[in-house]
Design a protein around this motif. Structure first.
Motif, PDB file in Angstrom:
ATOM      1  N   LYS A  81      -7.195  12.292   2.738  1.00  0.00           N
ATOM      2  CA  LYS A  81      -6.813  11.623   1.324  1.00  0.00           C
ATOM      3  C   LYS A  81      -7.903  10.595   1.142  1.00  0.00           C
ATOM      4  O   LYS A  81      -8.554  10.038   2.171  1.00  0.00           O
ATOM      5  N   GLN A  82      -7.986  10.390  -0.108  1.00  0.00           N
ATOM      6  CA  GLN A  82      -9.216   9.257  -0.288  1.00  0.00           C
ATOM      7  C   GLN A  82      -8.723   8.201  -1.074  1.00  0.00           C
ATOM      8  O   GLN A  82      -7.771   8.281  -1.976  1.00  0.00           O
ATOM      9  N   SER A  83      -9.192   6.859  -0.750  1.00  0.00           N
ATOM     10  CA  SER A  83      -8.977   5.567  -1.343  1.00  0.00           C
ATOM     11  C   SER A  83     -10.459   5.108  -1.849  1.00  0.00           C
ATOM     12  O   SER A  83     -11.151   4.919  -1.120  1.00  0.00           O
ATOM     13  N   HIS A  84     -10.476   4.654  -3.126  1.00  0.00           N
ATOM     14  CA  HIS A  84     -11.393   4.055  -3.811  1.00  0.00           C
ATOM     15  C   HIS A  84     -11.379   3.206  -4.355  1.00  0.00           C
ATOM     16  O   HIS A  84     -10.561   2.726  -5.421  1.00  0.00           O
ATOM     17  N   ALA A  85     -12.345   1.678  -4.018  1.00  0.00           N
ATOM     18  CA  ALA A  85     -12.086   0.585  -4.650  1.00  0.00           C
ATOM     19  C   ALA A  85     -13.426  -0.130  -4.193  1.00  0.00           C
ATOM     20  O   ALA A  85     -14.143   0.475  -3.421  1.00  0.00           O
ATOM     21  N   ARG A 123     -16.776   8.495  -4.850  1.00  0.00           N
ATOM     22  CA  ARG A 123     -15.646   9.665  -5.177  1.00  0.00           C
ATOM     23  C   ARG A 123     -15.922  11.119  -4.905  1.00  0.00           C
ATOM     24  O   ARG A 123     -15.563  11.877  -4.310  1.00  0.00           O
ATOM     25  N   GLU A 124     -17.231  11.450  -5.728  1.00  0.00           N
ATOM     26  CA  GLU A 124     -17.925  12.726  -5.796  1.00  0.00           C
ATOM     27  C   GLU A 124     -18.391  13.082  -4.303  1.00  0.00           C
ATOM     28  O   GLU A 124     -18.152  14.076  -3.862  1.00  0.00           O
ATOM     29  N   GLN A 148     -11.174  -3.247  -0.327  1.00  0.00           N
ATOM     30  CA  GLN A 148     -10.822  -2.344   0.525  1.00  0.00           C
ATOM     31  C   GLN A 148     -10.702  -2.736   1.997  1.00  0.00           C
ATOM     32  O   GLN A 148      -9.503  -2.544   2.631  1.00  0.00           O
ATOM     33  N   LEU A 173      -3.363  -1.458   5.030  1.00  0.00           N
ATOM     34  CA  LEU A 173      -3.569  -0.149   4.728  1.00  0.00           C
ATOM     35  C   LEU A 173      -4.020   0.848   5.713  1.00  0.00           C
ATOM     36  O   LEU A 173      -5.058   0.272   6.327  1.00  0.00           O
ATOM     37  N   LYS A 174      -3.232   1.779   6.329  1.00  0.00           N
ATOM     38  CA  LYS A 174      -3.440   2.327   7.712  1.00  0.00           C
ATOM     39  C   LYS A 174      -4.425   3.459   7.492  1.00  0.00           C
ATOM     40  O   LYS A 174      -4.072   4.585   7.694  1.00  0.00           O
ATOM     41  N   ASN A 206      -4.880   1.998  -3.736  1.00  0.00           N
ATOM     42  CA  ASN A 206      -5.775   2.996  -4.349  1.00  0.00           C
ATOM     43  C   ASN A 206      -5.835   4.356  -3.930  1.00  0.00           C
ATOM     44  O   ASN A 206      -6.870   5.035  -3.664  1.00  0.00           O
ATOM     45  N   PHE A 229       0.894  -1.153  -0.012  1.00  0.00           N
ATOM     46  CA  PHE A 229       0.086  -0.049   0.170  1.00  0.00           C
ATOM     47  C   PHE A 229       1.035   1.142   0.032  1.00  0.00           C
ATOM     48  O   PHE A 229       0.559   2.145   0.563  1.00  0.00           O
ATOM     49  N   LEU A 284      -7.024   9.658   6.086  1.00  0.00           N
ATOM     50  CA  LEU A 284      -7.173   8.807   4.946  1.00  0.00           C
ATOM     51  C   LEU A 284      -8.563   8.087   5.291  1.00  0.00           C
ATOM     52  O   LEU A 284      -8.720   7.344   6.254  1.00  0.00           O
ATOM     53  N   GLN A 293       3.630  16.343  -3.828  1.00  0.00           N
ATOM     54  CA  GLN A 293       2.196  16.259  -3.117  1.00  0.00           C
ATOM     55  C   GLN A 293       2.480  16.703  -1.580  1.00  0.00           C
ATOM     56  O   GLN A 293       1.399  17.478  -1.396  1.00  0.00           O
TER      57      GLN A 293
END
Lengths: 285, 334, 290
Positions: free
Chosen positions: B61-65, B36-37, B70, B78-79, A223, A140, B28, B18
């Motif tokens: 921060k965004q994570s999308h799946a 997402r939107e 996820q 994934l922290k 992601n 990750f 996060l 970044q």
């Protein structure tokens, strides 16, 4: 006289039919799909295209993708060259096995490859749980992405070099040894010039695959937008977002890299073939 | 070689560019693929709120799946500070497999820790040519359905449960008829995409099928996008209460030192301002004022819960969705 | 010229065989290679084996023989077979045309053959579905004559075929280039028809390369996921491929089952690859021998 030169398929109508069908199929199967990518990317005009590319997340994805490729390629270059040198210059037990082993990434589905790394280096994995104690996180984040990319691309350089180095034999290098040159010098002065183009070819292929890898990377990436999202993942994300034009805009960048790869490859092949076929012998035997 | 180094330079530059945005705090949020939107908008609202409250700036921060993916990522390290999913089971697994949150996570916030909810609805083509009104219209021979794959998508599991709820309501205790109905329904599906958005794309962009089965929020969203009436929403009278659960991830917020921030991020989802925003994204909400404002958009329905239909999530997964379970039996070729 | 080169290469090979380790760098290259192979390839594979070995034999058998999974093997094998046969023919045609004829755009065709390797599979997937769905360029034409491609097993064949086009072309091309024209010209001058000469003289030299290319393309198709998932309808028992089954098990958090199916696929692919390597080695030796 004419019949002496005649070879199979030289009859005009056969020749024309074959060329035409090859061209049509190539058009249908390869060229038009490529065109579609760009057509879709530009379907809302150049301004939208530029906007899609200029998006901060897209830019970051481009940067990350190049960064990963830039780390992956040298690693596999060193590995591929060492392995090729090892299996073509020496005989030792287990040599055949080693040659088959490097084909594994071709046989493993990329999603499974990603899973393997996740199971091993994830928080609950055999190595991962130990790393967690030292607060080292590989999955990750970019190291994880580099690791799986190295995995899926590791056969390319070796696969290009092995047949060539096998064919070239070792005489010149052995002459070098007799003359007392150091190993590094032999490699640089004798081997490298001989395998230069195959090496570049391998690098080009490695790079193309490293830039485009999706399945394996998607498993270990997490992601996170603007952090661990590579360009192929970004394409999928935009596609999911109904931003089809945006998805194809990013895809067109990947397609552009693909085209560059093809051009580079064609160039390498041209250079490679030049010294070997000075003048094609016609009907010589 | 030169290009290589140039690549590294560009890559490194872009990567290091970044964090230069340097906010006081960072959070996060791992979320499902189609949110997402929604969270892009909410994050702006929340940033302002947090700054007003504490004077600190936050970067979110965004994570999308897909939410199962996820959850797996979070378990494997994934922290993420908070999880905002569309699957109750995917949050449960964070406790069961990962031991990252307490078992009673759902009791920590109001409404089962589900600040908004939706239900399953139909999207049909202009003028509703096949006259689809209710679940029993979907099993007709002349109707082609599009929905995601219940094996890979929670969205589709909700649709399955909603249809089951309808069948139970209609056929009572007649298990044979219920099974027949479910089997007929599944056999009408033309494409099983792996995720909800894939199904939408198949229906809208590819023009496949007569009915798309998905969240009401998604159905309304598409109907809005094409305001020329190209697509029409149909909401059946009986459907399923689809909760969108949220939680902070105890182990990670502790490590990241984000306990308060994460908690506030989720709690603020219940505020009137956030609820209005959520309703704007076509989700049903709990806040009475906002509910009143949107009464005409969200007609009252009979929404069945998972307990009513399948006796809780654990049971539902075991009897219906596990390998060799009811779903596998129903989809067996006849 | 070419004969001397061959002889010297052959003697070089023999020389290398006898006098091993004259050249430097054995330790270094062995070190790097073994380190890399163990760390990058073997360690993760051990994970797969360990994960699978957590199951009892009955569980393993139950998992890999689940009817739906079995059906996916059939779908995958059949579509991969169809795709590699198509590629065998298309590849032969392309290789033939590229080697034997000159025509405008030849360079371009030669270059674009490798596109499927250079293009990410996910991009290939969304592109193909855009083309072949009923609203797409091809889909419109095909649906006019009543053929459905997208969301049927045919779609899977197309995706597999696309992603593995280069294999056959690139294995057949060099063989065709090296083919000595003597036998062929002799046969033609004796009055044999083109078709007969191709069957009796040319094809026997080509088919080993063709088989290799087809087998590689087949192996590649077995594992393909990214391109297929978009264009297959994923209907149970009809258009679900085995990679999707693995993906499903992952979604169910059933790592053991995913590993079990994955290791089966891996085993098949490895056996296939190993046989090609072995067979190729034997074949090459036979060629050198005579």
């Amino acid at each position: 006289m004419a019949s002496q030169q005649h070879r199979v398929g030289d009859t005009p109508w056969i020749r024309r039919t074959l060329i035409a069908s090859a061209l049509i199929l190539t058009m249908l199967m390869l060229v038009i799909p490529l065109v579609v990518i760009f057509a879709q990317a530009l379907s809302s005009g150049w301004a939208t295209f530029a906007e899609n590319i200029g998006n901060e997340y897209t830019l970051h994805a481009i940067g990350l993708t190049l960064f990963v490729a830039a780390l992956t390629v040298p690693l596999n270059l060193v590995f591929g060259t060492s392995l090729a040198w090892l299996v073509t210059r020496f005989r030792f037990p287990g040599r055949k096995l080693l040659i088959t082993l490097i084909d594994i990434p071709f046989a493993v589905s990329p999603v499974v490859a990603g899973l393997l790394y996740l199971l091993l280096y994830g928080r609950n994995g055999w190595v991962g749980s130990w790393l967690t104690e030292y607060d080292i996180q590989l999955m990750f984040s970019w190291p994880g992405i580099v690791m799986v990319t190295v995995f899926v691309t590791c056969p390319f350089v070796a696969r290009e070099l092995i047949p060539l180095m096998q064919q070239q034999g070792t005489e010149e290098e052995e002459a070098g040894v007799v003359l007392g040159a150091s190993g590094w010098r032999i490699f640089r002065r004798i081997t490298l010039p001989n395998i230069k183009w195959a090496l570049i070819y391998g690098v080009v292929l490695t790079n193309a695959r490293a830039v485009g890898e999706f399945g394996a990377v998607s498993v270990v990436s997490g992601n996170i937008r603007g952090q661990t999202n590579t360009l192929p993942l970004h394409v999928e994300l935009l596609y999911q977002d109904y931003n089809i034009v945006g998805a194809f805009a990013s895809a067109s960048l990947l397609a552009a890299i693909a085209i560059l790869t093809l051009v580079a490859k064609a160039f390498v092949e041209w250079r490679q073939s030049r010294p070997e076929h000075p003048a094609p012998e016609k009907g010589g035997v | 070689m030169k290009h290589l180094f140039k690549g590294i330079a560009v890559g490194a530059a872009l990567l290091s560019a970044q964090p230069a945005l340097s906010a006081d705090r960072e959070l996060l949020n791992t979320s499902y693929d189609i949110a997402r939107e929604l969270f892009a908008s909410y994050n702006e609202v929340f940033k302002e709120h947090w700054q007003e409250k504490t004077g600190e700036t936050v970067e979110i921060k965004q994570s999308h799946a897909g939410s199962s993916k996820q959850a797996q990522a979070i378990i494997q390290g994934l922290k993420a500070d908070v999880a905002t999913f569309n699957q109750v089971t995917d949050i449960n697994i964070l406790h069961d497999r990962g031991g990252l949150i307490p078992e009673n996570w759902a009791d920590r916030l109001p409404n089962n820790s589900s600040p908004y909810y939706s239900t399953m609805a139909f999207l049909v083509r202009e003028g509703n040519p096949k006259n689809i009104q209710n679940w029993d219209d979907l099993v007709r021979e002349d109707v082609d359905l599009v929905m995601p794959n219940p094996k890979t998508s929670g969205n589709a599991r909700y649709t399955y449960l909603a249809a089951l709820g309808y069948a139970q309501e209609t056929y009572g205790d007649d298990q044979e008829k219920i099974d027949q109905f479910m089997s007929d329904l599944l056999s009408r599906v033309k494409v099983f995409d792996s995720g909800g958005r894939g199904a939408t794309t198949t229906f809208v962009e590819r023009g496949i099928g007569d009915v798309l089965l998905t969240f009401e929020s998604e159905v309304l969203n598409i109907a809005d996008r094409f305001d020329n009436g190209e697509y029409q929403p149909v909401t059946p009278k009986v459907s399923f209460l689809a909760e969108f659960p949220v939680t902070w991830i105890d182990d990670y917020v502790e490590q990241n030192g984000t306990q308060e921030l994460a908690k506030e991020y989720l709690e603020y989802l219940y505020s009137e301002e956030a609820q209005r925003l959520l309703a704007g994204f076509n989700y049903r909400v709990h806040n009475d004022v906002v509910k009143e404002e949107n009464a005409d958009r969200f007609p009252a329905l009979q929404l069945k819960t998972i307990d009513e239909i399948a006796g809780g999530w654990e049971n539902a997964m075991e009897t219906h969705f596990a390998s060799g379970g009811k779903l596998d039996q129903l989809q067996r070729r006849r | 010229m070419s004969t001397t080169a061959n002889v010297s290469a052959a003697s070089g090979r023999r020389f290398a065989g006898r006098s091993k380790r004259v050249l430097p760098g054995f330790g270094l290259s062995l070190g790097i290679s073994l380190f890399f192979v163990s760390l990058v390839l073997l360690l993760p594979l051990t994970g797969l084996v360990l994960e699978t070995s957590g199951m009892s034999w009955d569980q393993f058998w139950f998992t890999v023989t689940d009817p739906r999974v079995v059906e996916s093997y059939k779908v995958t094998l059949l579509t991969a077979f169809a795709a590699s046969i198509f590629n065998g023919l298309f590849g032969l045609l392309l290789a033939w045309v590229l080697v034997r004829y000159d025509f405008p755009g030849k360079r371009l065709v030669d270059a674009v053959v490798d596109l499927p390797f250079a293009l990410p599979t996910a991009v290939a997937g969304i592109t193909l579905v855009t083309l072949f769905s009923e609203s797409g360029w091809y889909g419109q034409l095909l649906s006019a004559v009543g053929i459905e491609v997208a969301f049927t097993p045919v779609g899977i064949v197309i995706a597999m075929a696309f992603t593995s086009i280069p294999f056959v072309v690139r294995t057949v091309q060099p063989v065709l280039e090296e083919l000595s024209p003597a036998d062929e010209e002799a046969a033609v001058s004796l009055g044999a028809t083109d078709g007969r000469v191709f069957r009796k003289v040319i094809f026997p030299s080509l088919w080993p390369a063709m088989v290799t290319g087809v087998a590689l393309s087949f192996t590649r198709s077995l594992g393909e996921f990214g391109a297929i998932i978009f264009i297959a309808g994923n209907t149970p028992y009809v258009s679900e491929v085995t990679s999707l089954m693995i993906f499903m098990r992952l979604q169910e958090y059933d790592y053991a089952a995913a590993s079990a199916i994955a290791s089966l696929v891996l085993l098949v692919s490895l056996v296939l690859l190993f046989s090609i390597n072995l067979w190729q080695g034997r074949y090459l030796r036979r060629l050198e021998g005579h």
